[in-house]
Write an enzyme that holds these catalytic residues in place. Sequence first.
Site, PDB file in Angstrom:
ATOM      1  N   GLY A  92       0.780  -1.223   0.000  1.00  0.00           N
ATOM      2  CA  GLY A  92       0.000   0.000   0.000  1.00  0.00           C
ATOM      3  C   GLY A  92       0.813   1.275   0.000  1.00  0.00           C
ATOM      4  N   GLY A  97      15.682  -5.235   0.621  1.00  0.00           N
ATOM      5  CA  GLY A  97      16.217  -6.588   0.652  1.00  0.00           C
ATOM      6  C   GLY A  97      16.999  -6.864  -0.617  1.00  0.00           C
ATOM      7  CG  HIS A 107     -13.353  46.697 -12.505  1.00  0.00           C
ATOM      8  ND1 HIS A 107     -12.663  47.004 -13.643  1.00  0.00           N
ATOM      9  CD2 HIS A 107     -14.506  47.408 -12.575  1.00  0.00           C
ATOM     10  CE1 HIS A 107     -13.346  47.873 -14.362  1.00  0.00           C
ATOM     11  NE2 HIS A 107     -14.474  48.134 -13.729  1.00  0.00           N
ATOM     12  NE  ARG A 146     -25.994  58.522  -6.517  1.00  0.00           N
ATOM     13  CZ  ARG A 146     -25.736  58.919  -7.751  1.00  0.00           C
ATOM     14  NH1 ARG A 146     -25.964  60.174  -8.100  1.00  0.00           N
ATOM     15  NH2 ARG A 146     -25.274  58.073  -8.647  1.00  0.00           N
TER      16      ARG A 146
END
Length: 439
Positions: A87, A123, A347, A424
């Site tokens: 694994g 090994g 933007h 406003r």
Amino acid sequence: MNSSKPKVLNLLAGKPLLQHVYETASKIEHRAIYVVYGCGGEEVRATFKDESKITWIKQDEQLGTGHAVKQALPKLSKTDDILVLYGDVPLINQTSLMKLITAAAKSRFSLLTAYFDEPYGYGRIIRDNNNNIISIIEEKDATDIQKEITEVNAGFMVIKADLLNEWVNSLENKNKQTEYYLTDIVGIAVKNNVKVSSVLAESTIEVQGINTRAQLSEAERYYQVVQAYELMDKGVGISDPSRFDLRGELQVGRDIEIDVNVVMEGKIRLGNNVSVAPNCVIKNSQIGNNVKIFANSVVENSIIGNDCHIGPFARIRPDSILDDHVHIGNFVEVKKSSLGKRTKANHLSYIGDSEVGSGTNIGAGVITCNYDGANKHKTIIGDNVFVGSDSQLIAPIKIHDGSTIAAGATITKDVDSDSLAISRVDQKSIPSWNRPKKK
């Protein structure tokens, strides 16, 4: 690894190490897959809970590789050919495994080997004067002369189940580790006049075990470079294969250009004539034809239509759909929203939980205020709407077709078609104003 996480759950290309091994094993037909797990195994099982093909076998004590295989033996038919994998060796090649299976069909026992310039930790393969394998000596049990051998055991083997059952049950733990080494069955095979067929791995990297962060990094870069070259063979332009990351699946069209430091995750589809600039991240998304994704942009779980422009520094969050010819500019964030054809937000805007029609312009600094502190609400903006800069749209709200929102407005009520909405405070001018002075 210096980690509390089970080693096989460390990620390579966005997937656990064990996932790579499992996927390779799954490509081999007519194979039942058994996973022997020990320390941290419940976490491993939980990670793979959706993989119904896996039979899980618990190793209560970690007494070596031979002991691990022994736990699986009661589940195996003695007429089977057993393929043993590891694994923590994620890059194993299917081609090498198929060669192992073919070799074992003749000899009943085959072993994968590789040559390492620096074989420390592996090994060593011991051969006789006729070049036959006669044993495997583990690093900690090897003499200084044996340690000079550069052919190593890659760990993978195919063996007849009846032989495996007999030999594993005869293993002893008379070694410095006091463990039951699976590799000791090679010596047992020789004593029983069973030839051990060797198969040389396709490459050394494919049998590289992952035991350190450095090895994981090396495997990651190798894997990514291989993927980059495979994509380039399909016609994808990649500016620098060493600075490309694919952590999933990528379907590609023609004439695609990918610049440096691009990360792609999950399932992605890129259409024709797509360009992706530096430092972009794309996750689980579909990108249409002729799309330009500019630098430092993120697209996640979204659908992008044809001829769109995104970025630079844009973020398209999950569940967003951009129709054809949409422009999303710098520092614009889109979340769970749909934008119609030729709509632009060029933007410094946030568009969240919204439906935006076609041909609409979203000015700089516009915010769809979708969250009241407890619940999310929807904003609906029609076709050919102009939303002036620095406006706030307080959801739930509907802006009808052809309307105009004056710059700096805070809109709390629905806006009728072809109308102007403005909110406003009246501007005042005070003549001869004396500016405050520091005391």
